[in-house]
Design an enzyme around this catalytic site. Structure first.
Site, PDB file in Angstrom:
ATOM      1  N   PRO A  24      77.784  55.112 -34.062  1.00 43.98           N
ATOM      2  CG  PRO A  24      76.494  56.370 -35.555  1.00 43.98           C
ATOM      3  CD  PRO A  24      77.846  56.284 -34.946  1.00 43.98           C
ATOM      4  CG  ASP A  69      74.885  53.751  -9.274  1.00 45.94           C
ATOM      5  OD1 ASP A  69      74.500  54.570  -8.452  1.00 45.94           O
ATOM      6  OD2 ASP A  69      75.987  53.769  -9.831  1.00 45.94           O
ATOM      7  CD  GLU A  94      77.979  61.165 -44.487  1.00 45.24           C
ATOM      8  OE1 GLU A  94      77.389  60.073 -44.537  1.00 45.24           O
ATOM      9  OE2 GLU A  94      77.464  62.200 -44.043  1.00 45.24           O
ATOM     10  NE  ARG A 111      78.355  57.429 -11.194  1.00 48.78           N
ATOM     11  CZ  ARG A 111      77.630  56.470 -10.661  1.00 48.78           C
ATOM     12  NH1 ARG A 111      77.580  55.288 -11.223  1.00 48.78           N
ATOM     13  NH2 ARG A 111      76.945  56.686  -9.556  1.00 48.78           N
TER      14      ARG A 111
HETATM   15  N1  ADE Z   1      78.725  59.091 -33.030  1.00 46.35           N
HETATM   16  C1  ADE Z   1      77.594  59.590 -33.566  1.00 46.35           C
HETATM   17  N2  ADE Z   1      76.513  59.060 -33.009  1.00 46.35           N
HETATM   18  C2  ADE Z   1      76.959  58.192 -32.036  1.00 46.35           C
HETATM   19  C3  ADE Z   1      76.319  57.331 -31.118  1.00 46.35           C
HETATM   20  N3  ADE Z   1      74.993  57.230 -31.044  1.00 46.35           N
HETATM   21  N4  ADE Z   1      77.085  56.603 -30.298  1.00 46.35           N
HETATM   22  C4  ADE Z   1      78.434  56.678 -30.381  1.00 46.35           C
HETATM   23  N5  ADE Z   1      79.095  57.451 -31.235  1.00 46.35           N
HETATM   24  C5  ADE Z   1      78.360  58.217 -32.074  1.00 46.35           C
END
Ligand code: ADE
Length: 261
Positions: free
Chosen positions: A94, A174, A121, A159
């Site tokens: 994230p 697209d 974590e 793709r």
């Molecule tokens: N791992 C956990 N959440 C994620 C996300 N939003 N994007 C990529 N990998 C992740």
């Protein structure tokens, strides 16, 4: 293109790669996808891939050794010709750069991607500093691991590879490919219940159809994702359409306003 996925849940990839466009692309050797279990690169009895964080705190952290070993094993499998670029080592996290169609197009130009699915974590920061070359997030939310994000990225990239979709045009049109949303589609019957297909599409007049579609692209994008409109990238006709829609919206919203007392 070759894609290697490093994960502690390799079975999560069994089903998606066995269907539809993924399967066809693999069967036609347009892409090879290899899934590796990071646990296979541990040397203790319990195949330990995680440990508690230095400094304390909740959760567990991915150990660096199995991840470094797994990437080294993958790299050793490919013949390294001097003129071929090193594979990208992408960590799904994230904290990465926010994935979009532009990044998918960029990744589709590589010969070899290694995708590392994070968990717990997090992952020992030395992996990020000394092994990973790109970090990607699929959105501002937290999933339990990087497997689903890896699938999202792989699907989007595959793709775009030449020959994977039926016709080269289908990716070109697209949503997001040209920075805007796609026009709506209709098929037979021409009237379903009381709802007819827009007249322009039945006209058989290609210029009229193309103009109607350009209008729809502008209108949809303005209504749903105005943040995607980049006036500097639009042609004269499109700019005029934006202005027309904008003045229409302004007129509508002033009609809906409460009369002043
Ligand atoms: N791992 C956990 N959440 C994620 C996300 N939003 N994007 C990529 N990998 C992740």
């Amino acid at each position: 293109m070759r894609i290697d996925v490093l994960t502690i849940f390799p079975q999560m990839f069994d089903v998606p790669f066995s269907f539809g466009i993924f399967k066809r692309a693999v069967d036609q050797n347009l892409v090879s996808i290899n899934v590796h279990n990071i646990r296979d690169y541990t040397h203790d009895k319990h195949h330990t891939v995680d440990d508690s964080p230095y400094g304390g705190g909740p959760g567990m952290v991915f150990k660096p050794e199995p991840v470094f070993e797994a990437v080294a094993a993958v790299k050793a499998q490919v013949t390294t010709e001097p003129e071929v670029a090193e594979p990208l080592v992408i960590l799904l996290t994230p904290q990465g750069r926010l994935f979009n169609q532009r990044i998918a197009t960029e990744l589709s130009g590589y010969r070899h991607l290694i995708m590392l699915c994070g968990h717990y974590e997090g992952i020992d920061e030395r992996v990020v500093e000394h092994l990973v070359t790109d970090e990607i997030s699929i959105g501002d939310y937290v999933l339990t691991g990087g497997e689903l994000p890896a699938l999202v990225v792989i699907d989007t990239v595959i793709r775009l590879l030449p020959g994977v979709l039926g016709s080269e045009d289908s990716a070109q049109e697209d949503s997001h490919m040209n920075g805007m949303l796609e026009y709506p589609q209709y098929t037979r019957p021409s009237v379903f219940r009381d709802w007819p297909v827009p007249e322009a599409l039945l006209s058989g007049n290609h210029a009229q159809i193309a103009r109607w579609r350009r209008q729809q692209v502008i209108q949809r994008t303005l209504e749903r994702r105005p943040d995607l409109i980049d006036m500097s990238k639009l042609g004269q006709e499109e700019k005029q359409m934006v202005e027309q829609f904008n003045s229409l919206y302004k007129a509508k919203s002033s009609l809906n306003k409460e009369p002043e007392k």
